[in-house]
Motif scaffolding. Structure first.
Motif, PDB file in Angstrom:
ATOM      1  N   ALA A 263       1.115  -1.240   0.145  1.00 34.13           N
ATOM      2  CA  ALA A 263      -0.389   0.043   0.137  1.00 34.13           C
ATOM      3  C   ALA A 263       0.470   1.367   0.218  1.00 34.13           C
ATOM      4  O   ALA A 263       0.212   1.747  -0.386  1.00 34.13           O
ATOM      5  N   ALA A 264       1.976   0.945  -0.022  1.00 36.68           N
ATOM      6  CA  ALA A 264       2.925   2.684   0.149  1.00 36.68           C
ATOM      7  C   ALA A 264       3.694   2.628  -0.693  1.00 36.68           C
ATOM      8  O   ALA A 264       4.452   3.743  -1.161  1.00 36.68           O
ATOM      9  N   LEU A 265       3.888   2.143  -1.081  1.00 35.91           N
ATOM     10  CA  LEU A 265       4.432   1.842  -2.662  1.00 35.91           C
ATOM     11  C   LEU A 265       4.238   2.712  -3.441  1.00 35.91           C
ATOM     12  O   LEU A 265       3.021   3.752  -3.784  1.00 35.91           O
ATOM     13  N   GLY A 266       5.510   3.878  -3.642  1.00 34.36           N
ATOM     14  CA  GLY A 266       5.256   5.254  -4.334  1.00 34.36           C
ATOM     15  C   GLY A 266       6.519   5.656  -4.923  1.00 34.36           C
ATOM     16  O   GLY A 266       7.119   5.487  -4.901  1.00 34.36           O
ATOM     17  N   PRO A 267       5.930   7.478  -5.431  1.00 36.72           N
ATOM     18  CA  PRO A 267       7.295   7.603  -6.068  1.00 36.72           C
ATOM     19  C   PRO A 267       8.469   7.702  -5.745  1.00 36.72           C
ATOM     20  O   PRO A 267       9.539   7.733  -5.991  1.00 36.72           O
ATOM     21  N   THR A 268       8.661   8.101  -4.171  1.00 36.89           N
ATOM     22  CA  THR A 268      10.030   8.274  -3.217  1.00 36.89           C
ATOM     23  C   THR A 268       9.784   7.307  -2.185  1.00 36.89           C
ATOM     24  O   THR A 268      10.921   6.939  -1.277  1.00 36.89           O
ATOM     25  N   THR A 269       8.816   6.180  -2.625  1.00 37.26           N
ATOM     26  CA  THR A 269       8.809   4.910  -1.243  1.00 37.26           C
ATOM     27  C   THR A 269       9.163   3.636  -1.861  1.00 37.26           C
ATOM     28  O   THR A 269       8.141   3.556  -2.706  1.00 37.26           O
ATOM     29  N   LEU A 270      10.328   2.830  -1.414  1.00 32.85           N
ATOM     30  CA  LEU A 270      10.257   1.419  -2.013  1.00 32.85           C
ATOM     31  C   LEU A 270      10.045   0.376  -1.370  1.00 32.85           C
ATOM     32  O   LEU A 270       9.345   0.904   0.218  1.00 32.85           O
ATOM     33  N   VAL A 271       9.977  -0.650  -1.651  1.00 36.48           N
ATOM     34  CA  VAL A 271       9.232  -1.315  -0.698  1.00 36.48           C
ATOM     35  C   VAL A 271      10.806  -3.389  -1.068  1.00 36.48           C
ATOM     36  O   VAL A 271      11.133  -2.906  -2.572  1.00 36.48           O
ATOM     37  N   ARG A 288      12.333  16.771 -10.392  1.00 37.12           N
ATOM     38  CA  ARG A 288      12.655  16.497 -12.331  1.00 37.12           C
ATOM     39  C   ARG A 288      14.095  14.772 -12.564  1.00 37.12           C
ATOM     40  O   ARG A 288      14.447  13.858 -13.094  1.00 37.12           O
ATOM     41  N   ARG A 289      13.844  13.867 -10.898  1.00 39.72           N
ATOM     42  CA  ARG A 289      14.918  12.249 -11.151  1.00 39.72           C
ATOM     43  C   ARG A 289      13.940  11.369 -10.871  1.00 39.72           C
ATOM     44  O   ARG A 289      12.474  11.475 -10.633  1.00 39.72           O
ATOM     45  N   ALA A 290      14.075  10.159 -10.727  1.00 40.02           N
ATOM     46  CA  ALA A 290      13.329   8.868 -11.273  1.00 40.02           C
ATOM     47  C   ALA A 290      13.354   8.228  -9.401  1.00 40.02           C
ATOM     48  O   ALA A 290      15.062   8.708  -9.416  1.00 40.02           O
ATOM     49  N   SER A 291      13.154   7.966  -9.059  1.00 41.40           N
ATOM     50  CA  SER A 291      13.358   7.181  -8.054  1.00 41.40           C
ATOM     51  C   SER A 291      14.133   5.636  -8.040  1.00 41.40           C
ATOM     52  O   SER A 291      15.568   5.155  -7.365  1.00 41.40           O
ATOM     53  N   LEU A 340       8.328  11.887 -16.267  1.00 45.72           N
ATOM     54  CA  LEU A 340       8.999  12.027 -16.006  1.00 45.72           C
ATOM     55  C   LEU A 340       9.837  11.799 -16.351  1.00 45.72           C
ATOM     56  O   LEU A 340      11.186  12.342 -16.240  1.00 45.72           O
ATOM     57  N   VAL A 341       9.627  10.593 -17.440  1.00 47.92           N
ATOM     58  CA  VAL A 341      10.772   9.827 -18.106  1.00 47.92           C
ATOM     59  C   VAL A 341      10.832  11.066 -19.969  1.00 47.92           C
ATOM     60  O   VAL A 341      12.198  11.006 -19.663  1.00 47.92           O
ATOM     61  N   VAL A 345      14.666  12.814 -20.285  1.00 48.67           N
ATOM     62  CA  VAL A 345      15.550  12.426 -22.381  1.00 48.67           C
ATOM     63  C   VAL A 345      15.918  12.968 -22.033  1.00 48.67           C
ATOM     64  O   VAL A 345      16.453  13.713 -23.606  1.00 48.67           O
ATOM     65  N   ALA A 346      14.797  14.474 -22.015  1.00 50.37           N
ATOM     66  CA  ALA A 346      14.641  15.887 -22.727  1.00 50.37           C
ATOM     67  C   ALA A 346      16.132  16.698 -21.368  1.00 50.37           C
ATOM     68  O   ALA A 346      16.670  17.371 -22.647  1.00 50.37           O
ATOM     69  N   ALA A 347      16.542  16.307 -20.738  1.00 53.67           N
ATOM     70  CA  ALA A 347      17.966  16.761 -19.870  1.00 53.67           C
ATOM     71  C   ALA A 347      18.906  15.934 -20.874  1.00 53.67           C
ATOM     72  O   ALA A 347      20.023  16.202 -19.532  1.00 53.67           O
TER      73      ALA A 347
END
Length: 374
Positions: A263-271, A288-291, A340-341, A345-347
């Motif tokens: 339930a907690a899994l999210g953009p800044t939360t890993l399991v 502008r970065r990905a986990s 976000l992706v 790539v644009a960066a």
């Protein structure tokens, strides 16, 4: 050659163009049938002759004349629609402003070279690479007109995918496609190594059929591909080691139940789990970065000992079958957001290998490009 190294494939210069080609198509009874893969098996130099034999038996057909195809397929209740054509790959971008096709992950040169050799032997592109973009309204209006005409083909294949195909041949509509795509930029959703193979073949054989590569261009705002996560299993790593690595980079570790973790899994939360114990990992992800970038740039390198190997899994159930206490840890990741992706790539950055999964993909054999026909 070091097949473990990853490189950035070259960028294409604009404008983005899809040229007509003479489609080669397996019969509907063969598409989605796993046994049909043998048509493209070794020896690759015999593939063209093999398909000619299949054509004599009615298993393959050539289109009558070149076209850019509008291909709509429905799988698992999701409908995807895209243009299939011969992508112009003859010009390389020298400046960032010229780039029109963006990879989102790197490629292994050895794997790309192997694919290039295979295509060169087959004289064929068995399936299109998958590109995504945000299509302009002008293009959607034009394609709505195409869809108002009778389909060229309409069938359901052996895997249960329904396919509707329109063949675009008239000069006025093709010119409209060129004008609509002139300012577009696309990202590679699937087929990075085939894209790199196209570019190597074009470099080796410029000025002929290799100046183009088979591609399908999907408008993510019209019929969006589903973006799924790809989880990691860190073989030989323990939860205690992962917790220590997390602490060393300023991340917060929280023991929890399996239900709480999912339930907690999210953009800044890993399991993370070893199949018995579970934990939530809160990490700081810069704007502008990905986990997934933080995982591979900071978390994994912070482990006291590197994993014996890292494997990739498209589902929680699959990941869990590969872990048990003392043997490894499953690191579950959130699905990435498309915007976000695009920002990554644009960066000018690439995501780590197997960062996201674009689904569903079309069955193989719906549209094939034979270089011998050109």
């Amino acid at each position: 050659m070091d097949d473990s190294r990853v490189v950035t494939p070259p960028y294409l210069a604009g404008p983005l163009r899809l040229f007509p080609f003479t489609g080669l198509m397996l019969s509907p009874s063969r598409i989605g049938d796993p046994s049909s893969a043998r048509a493209f098996a070794r020896p690759y130099r015999d593939v063209s002759a093999r398909l000619v034999s299949w054509e004599d038996k009615g298993f393959v057909r050539h289109d009558d004349s070149p076209a850019v195809y509008l291909h709509e397929y429905t799988s698992g209740g999701i409908t995807i629609r895209g243009l299939v054509g011969a992508l112009d790959i003859s010009h390389r971008a020298r400046r960032a402003a010229e780039r029109v096709v963006f990879p989102h992950e790197g490629v292994h040169p050895g794997q790309a070279d192997e694919l290039a050799d295979r295509m060169d032997e087959m004289k064929m592109h068995p399936a299109p690479i998958l590109l995504v973009h945000r299509g302009p309204q002008q293009l959607r209006t034009l394609l709505a007109g195409v869809m108002a005409t009778p389909t060229y083909q309409d069938y359901t294949d052996r895997a249960g995918q329904r396919h509707r195909i329109w063949a675009i041949r008239d000069a006025e509509t093709l010119a409209g496609l060129d004008a609509s795509l002139a300012g577009s930029r696309a990202m590679i959703a699937d087929g990075h190594h085939r894209y790199a193979a196209y570019l190597r073949l074009q470099h080796d054989h410029p000025g002929g059929p290799a100046d183009h590569g088979l591609a399908m261009l999907v408008d993510q705002d019209d019929t969006p591909l589903y973006m799924g996560a790809i989880h990691r299993v860190l073989a030989g790593t323990t939860l205690q080691e992962l917790e220590a690595a997390a602490a060393s980079i300023g991340a917060r570790w929280r023991p929890c139940t399996a239900t709480e973790a999912i339930a907690a899994l999210g953009p800044t939360t890993l399991v993370a789990t070893d199949g018995e114990s579970w934990g939530i990992l809160d990490i700081e992800v810069p704007r502008r970065r990905a986990s997934i970038e933080i995982v591979h740039e900071r978390l994994v390198p912070a482990l006291a000992s590197p994993p014996h190997r890292v494997t990739y899994h498209h589902s929680l159930d699959d990941a869990l079958t590969h872990v048990s206490p003392g043997t490894g840890v499953a690191l579950l990741l959130p699905a990435l957001d498309f915007d976000l992706v695009l920002r990554v790539v644009a960066a000018g950055r690439l995501l780590p290998e197997k960062a996201t999964s674009f689904q569903p993909k079309p069955s193989v054999g719906v549209l094939i490009r034979s270089l011998s026909d050109e």
